[in-house]
Design a protein around this motif. Structure first.
Motif, PDB file in Angstrom:
ATOM      1  N   ALA A  29       0.846  -1.191   0.000  1.00 49.22           N
ATOM      2  CA  ALA A  29       0.000   0.000   0.000  1.00 49.22           C
ATOM      3  C   ALA A  29       0.880   1.239   0.000  1.00 49.22           C
ATOM      4  O   ALA A  29       2.059   1.183   0.391  1.00 49.22           O
ATOM      5  N   ILE A  30       0.277   2.341  -0.424  1.00 57.09           N
ATOM      6  CA  ILE A  30       1.035   3.589  -0.508  1.00 57.09           C
ATOM      7  C   ILE A  30       0.122   4.742  -0.114  1.00 57.09           C
ATOM      8  O   ILE A  30      -1.068   4.744  -0.428  1.00 57.09           O
ATOM      9  N   SER A  31       0.692   5.696   0.599  1.00 56.89           N
ATOM     10  CA  SER A  31      -0.078   6.844   1.054  1.00 56.89           C
ATOM     11  C   SER A  31      -0.443   7.757  -0.115  1.00 56.89           C
ATOM     12  O   SER A  31       0.043   7.599  -1.234  1.00 56.89           O
ATOM     13  N   ARG A  32      -1.282   8.734   0.180  1.00 55.57           N
ATOM     14  CA  ARG A  32      -1.768   9.625  -0.869  1.00 55.57           C
ATOM     15  C   ARG A  32      -0.637  10.380  -1.567  1.00 55.57           C
ATOM     16  O   ARG A  32      -0.653  10.556  -2.785  1.00 55.57           O
ATOM     17  N   SER A  33       0.341  10.785  -0.814  1.00 49.43           N
ATOM     18  CA  SER A  33       1.456  11.543  -1.393  1.00 49.43           C
ATOM     19  C   SER A  33       2.516  10.646  -2.004  1.00 49.43           C
ATOM     20  O   SER A  33       3.362  11.105  -2.764  1.00 49.43           O
ATOM     21  N   GLY A  34       2.486   9.372  -1.628  1.00 53.50           N
ATOM     22  CA  GLY A  34       3.533   8.443  -2.053  1.00 53.50           C
ATOM     23  C   GLY A  34       4.706   8.399  -1.098  1.00 53.50           C
ATOM     24  O   GLY A  34       5.645   7.637  -1.315  1.00 53.50           O
ATOM     25  N   GLY A  35       4.645   9.173  -0.031  1.00 51.56           N
ATOM     26  CA  GLY A  35       5.772   9.259   0.885  1.00 51.56           C
ATOM     27  C   GLY A  35       5.906   8.088   1.837  1.00 51.56           C
ATOM     28  O   GLY A  35       6.982   7.874   2.417  1.00 51.56           O
ATOM     29  N   THR A  36       4.836   7.338   2.006  1.00 50.52           N
ATOM     30  CA  THR A  36       4.860   6.195   2.933  1.00 50.52           C
ATOM     31  C   THR A  36       4.357   4.955   2.219  1.00 50.52           C
ATOM     32  O   THR A  36       3.342   5.009   1.522  1.00 50.52           O
ATOM     33  N   THR A  37       5.080   3.872   2.393  1.00 45.67           N
ATOM     34  CA  THR A  37       4.695   2.607   1.782  1.00 45.67           C
ATOM     35  C   THR A  37       4.656   1.497   2.833  1.00 45.67           C
ATOM     36  O   THR A  37       5.321   1.584   3.871  1.00 45.67           O
ATOM     37  N   TYR A  38       3.874   0.477   2.524  1.00 46.99           N
ATOM     38  CA  TYR A  38       3.698  -0.656   3.422  1.00 46.99           C
ATOM     39  C   TYR A  38       3.769  -1.931   2.579  1.00 46.99           C
ATOM     40  O   TYR A  38       3.267  -1.951   1.451  1.00 46.99           O
ATOM     41  N   TYR A  39       4.334  -2.977   3.149  1.00 46.84           N
ATOM     42  CA  TYR A  39       4.472  -4.225   2.420  1.00 46.84           C
ATOM     43  C   TYR A  39       4.138  -5.424   3.297  1.00 46.84           C
ATOM     44  O   TYR A  39       4.413  -5.427   4.496  1.00 46.84           O
ATOM     45  N   ALA A  40       3.595  -6.448   2.663  1.00 45.48           N
ATOM     46  CA  ALA A  40       3.476  -7.739   3.326  1.00 45.48           C
ATOM     47  C   ALA A  40       4.876  -8.323   3.496  1.00 45.48           C
ATOM     48  O   ALA A  40       5.761  -8.100   2.660  1.00 45.48           O
ATOM     49  N   ASP A  41       5.065  -9.065   4.558  1.00 40.74           N
ATOM     50  CA  ASP A  41       6.382  -9.657   4.822  1.00 40.74           C
ATOM     51  C   ASP A  41       6.837 -10.538   3.660  1.00 40.74           C
ATOM     52  O   ASP A  41       8.027 -10.615   3.356  1.00 40.74           O
ATOM     53  N   SER A  42       5.889 -11.181   3.001  1.00 41.17           N
ATOM     54  CA  SER A  42       6.233 -12.130   1.947  1.00 41.17           C
ATOM     55  C   SER A  42       6.823 -11.466   0.707  1.00 41.17           C
ATOM     56  O   SER A  42       7.455 -12.136  -0.107  1.00 41.17           O
ATOM     57  N   VAL A  43       6.627 -10.158   0.555  1.00 40.43           N
ATOM     58  CA  VAL A  43       7.127  -9.468  -0.632  1.00 40.43           C
ATOM     59  C   VAL A  43       8.138  -8.392  -0.306  1.00 40.43           C
ATOM     60  O   VAL A  43       8.731  -7.805  -1.220  1.00 40.43           O
ATOM     61  N   LYS A  44       8.352  -8.131   0.960  1.00 37.03           N
ATOM     62  CA  LYS A  44       9.266  -7.073   1.372  1.00 37.03           C
ATOM     63  C   LYS A  44      10.668  -7.340   0.807  1.00 37.03           C
ATOM     64  O   LYS A  44      11.193  -8.445   0.905  1.00 37.03           O
ATOM     65  N   GLY A  45      11.238  -6.317   0.209  1.00 38.31           N
ATOM     66  CA  GLY A  45      12.558  -6.459  -0.392  1.00 38.31           C
ATOM     67  C   GLY A  45      12.532  -6.926  -1.829  1.00 38.31           C
ATOM     68  O   GLY A  45      13.561  -6.867  -2.526  1.00 38.31           O
ATOM     69  N   ARG A  46      11.381  -7.415  -2.292  1.00 34.58           N
ATOM     70  CA  ARG A  46      11.277  -7.883  -3.689  1.00 34.58           C
ATOM     71  C   ARG A  46      10.336  -7.009  -4.517  1.00 34.58           C
ATOM     72  O   ARG A  46      10.535  -6.845  -5.716  1.00 34.58           O
ATOM     73  N   PHE A  47       9.290  -6.489  -3.881  1.00 38.95           N
ATOM     74  CA  PHE A  47       8.286  -5.689  -4.575  1.00 38.95           C
ATOM     75  C   PHE A  47       8.414  -4.231  -4.154  1.00 38.95           C
ATOM     76  O   PHE A  47       8.763  -3.935  -3.003  1.00 38.95           O
TER      77      PHE A  47
END
Length: 123
Positions: free
Chosen positions: A50-68
């Motif tokens: 997921a990504i915030s409205r400005s694009g300044g903050t992102t969130y990732y599932a553990d399964s894709v972190k570092g790859r996506f």
């Protein structure tokens, strides 16, 4: 009202890369947090990024972190998901979703959905 159209899915070998795009209609794209979810056959829809409205903050599932990597271009009303080091377990239909204000990781919290794009990773 927001309409979302995903593109960029396809067949790729394990270890390969793909970039998904999600084009949004409307003039208020920057008012919406955006997310990618995926659903494999027989499984529940799961959060990917997921990504915030400005694009300044992102969130990732553990399964894709570092790859996506999720990103957005508010001038183009588009959100992207760049996927590296793809594995067969990444095979799923990928959906983009939008909700006002704050990015969350629960499908039920999103108001607008695209039709999905198939990603298949062969071993």
């Amino acid at each position: 009202q927001v309409q979302l159209v995903e593109s960029g899915g396809g067949l790729v070998q394990a270890g390969g890369s793909l970039r998904l795009s999600c084009a949004a209609s409307g003039r208020t794209f920057s008012s919406y947090a955006m997310a990618w979810f995926r659903q494999a056959p027989g499984k529940e829809r799961e959060f990917v990024a997921a990504i915030s409205r400005s694009g300044g903050t992102t969130y990732y599932a553990d399964s894709v972190k570092g790859r996506f990597t999720i990103s957005r271009d508010n001038a183009k009303n588009t959100v992207y998901l760049h996927m590296d080091s793809l594995q067969p377990e990444d095979t799923a239909v990928y959906y983009c979703a939008a909700r006002p204000l704050i990015a969350l990781n629960t499908p039920g919290q999103y108001d607008y959905w695209g039709q999905g794009t198939q990603v298949t990773v062969s071993s």
